[in-house]
Scaffold this motif. Structure first.
Motif, mmCIF file in Angstrom:
data_model
loop_
_atom_site.group_PDB
_atom_site.id
_atom_site.type_symbol
_atom_site.label_atom_id
_atom_site.label_comp_id
_atom_site.label_asym_id
_atom_site.label_seq_id
_atom_site.Cartn_x
_atom_site.Cartn_y
_atom_site.Cartn_z
ATOM 1 N N LEU A 221 10.304 -7.306 -1.059
ATOM 2 C CA LEU A 221 9.838 -8.162 -2.163
ATOM 3 C C LEU A 221 8.896 -9.179 -1.522
ATOM 4 O O LEU A 221 8.108 -8.819 -0.645
ATOM 5 N N HIS B 225 10.530 -7.946 5.953
ATOM 6 C CA HIS B 225 10.605 -8.552 4.605
ATOM 7 C C HIS B 225 10.634 -7.467 3.541
ATOM 8 O O HIS B 225 10.197 -6.340 3.768
ATOM 9 N N ARG C 185 1.318 -11.024 -5.764
ATOM 10 C CA ARG C 185 0.549 -12.044 -5.068
ATOM 11 C C ARG C 185 -0.103 -12.908 -6.140
ATOM 12 O O ARG C 185 -0.568 -12.389 -7.159
ATOM 13 N N SER D 202 0.811 -1.231 0.000
ATOM 14 C CA SER D 202 0.000 0.000 0.000
ATOM 15 C C SER D 202 0.842 1.278 0.000
ATOM 16 O O SER D 202 0.402 2.331 -0.472
ATOM 17 N N THR D 203 2.072 1.203 0.521
ATOM 18 C CA THR D 203 2.870 2.434 0.664
ATOM 19 C C THR D 203 3.050 3.217 -0.636
ATOM 20 O O THR D 203 2.900 4.440 -0.639
ATOM 21 N N GLY E 76 9.398 -1.902 -0.874
ATOM 22 C CA GLY E 76 8.791 -1.622 0.424
ATOM 23 C C GLY E 76 9.419 -2.538 1.457
ATOM 24 O O GLY E 76 10.225 -3.412 1.131
HETATM 25 C C1 6PG Z 1 3.818 -7.004 -1.253
HETATM 26 C C2 6PG Z 1 5.046 -6.174 -1.330
HETATM 27 C C3 6PG Z 1 5.763 -6.148 -0.039
HETATM 28 C C4 6PG Z 1 5.498 -4.767 0.497
HETATM 29 C C5 6PG Z 1 5.695 -4.696 1.985
HETATM 30 C C6 6PG Z 1 5.227 -3.358 2.531
HETATM 31 O O1 6PG Z 1 3.420 -7.560 -2.263
HETATM 32 O O2 6PG Z 1 3.242 -7.025 -0.163
HETATM 33 O O3 6PG Z 1 5.788 -6.183 -2.341
HETATM 34 O O4 6PG Z 1 7.122 -6.420 -0.045
HETATM 35 O O5 6PG Z 1 6.345 -3.836 -0.158
HETATM 36 O O6 6PG Z 1 4.931 -5.741 2.574
HETATM 37 O O7 6PG Z 1 3.827 -3.304 2.310
HETATM 38 P P1 6PG Z 1 2.989 -1.980 2.729
HETATM 39 O O8 6PG Z 1 3.488 -0.886 1.831
HETATM 40 O O9 6PG Z 1 1.569 -2.366 2.432
HETATM 41 O O10 6PG Z 1 3.286 -1.730 4.173
#
Ligand code: 6PG
Length: 218
Positions: free
Chosen positions: A124, A122, A49, A19-20, A116
């Motif tokens: 990727l 984590h 996903r 979401s970021t 992110g």
């Molecule tokens: C995913 C992302 C994952 C994401 C982080 C941060 O598919 O979920 O690629 O690596 O960048 O989980 O997620 P948020 O931005 O939602 O906190």
């Protein structure tokens, strides 16, 4: 981007999921639409996903609605991660797509990878304790994430790490302790996969106050 596009015909941009980045994508589409030659930018994803494209959890769907469609990016410049017929096959398909693309790239690397970080460290779809942490051979792999009970397709860290530039975008106070450990704590990427990138000289961290509140900026 514009500086790179003065020297290269194409610019390769690996998008992040989650979401970021959504707000960033809207800003790029709204405020930079006429400031970059977007028709010369090729788009990829660092991970996906394994859900249908029309599923709200699909990273591609979010990027299309907030960035790619508003910018009028043609399909030929968008390299989506497949989500069929199986996770393993989808990963191999994407790996072939990337190998074909980067083989034709002058410097054989992405120009920019946006990443992110999850509250567990984590990045990727490489999660703590992942078998992918030390995978230096594959470019793309499928992996099951027990956190969201989804199969994922992800680029491997060694491939992304080779990018010309990497931007980590992290927001939220719930990530403050993890970010402090990732950036300044004992090096233990099995616990904090994002640490794999912390010593790179091509990484920039874009943090909000909440996520950065535990950092001591010397
Ligand atoms: C995913 C992302 C994952 C994401 C982080 C941060 O598919 O979920 O690629 O690596 O960048 O989980 O997620 P948020 O931005 O939602 O906190």
């Amino acid at each position: 981007m514009n500086l790179v596009l003065k020297k290269k015909e194409r610019y390769s941009f690996v998008l992040s999921g989650g979401s970021t980045p959504k707000k960033l994508y809207h800003i790029l589409a709204d405020d930079f639409k006429d400031k970059v030659d977007w028709q010369r930018v090729d788009f990829f994803w660092g991970d996906e996903r394994y859900v249908p494209f029309d599923d709200d959890r699909n990273n591609g769907k979010m990027a299309y609605s907030s960035l790619l469609t508003p910018l009028g990016i043609p399909e030929k410049n968008i390299y989506r991660i497949p989500v069929s017929p199986t996770p393993e096959n989808a990963a191999k398909q994407y790996e072939e797509i990337l190998k074909k693309y980067l083989t034709n790239e002058s410097d054989q690397r992405f120009d920019l990878a946006l990443q992110g970080m999850g509250a567990d460290g984590h990045t990727l779809s490489v999660f703590p304790g992942s078998v992918l942490l030390n995978n230096q051979t594959d470019w793309v792999q499928s992996v099951y994430n027990s956190g969201d009970q989804l199969q994922r397709i992800t680029m491997l860290p060694h491939l992304v790490s080779h990018s010309a530039n990497i931007i980590f975008m992290v927001s939220g106070k719930e990530k403050a302790d993890t970010l402090k450990a990732v950036i300044g704590g004992e090096y233990n990427p099995s616990l904090y996969p994002s640490q794999l990138f912390r010593n790179n000289d091509n990484v920039m961290w874009f943090l909000d106050e909440g996520s950065a509140q535990k950092l001591i900026i010397a």
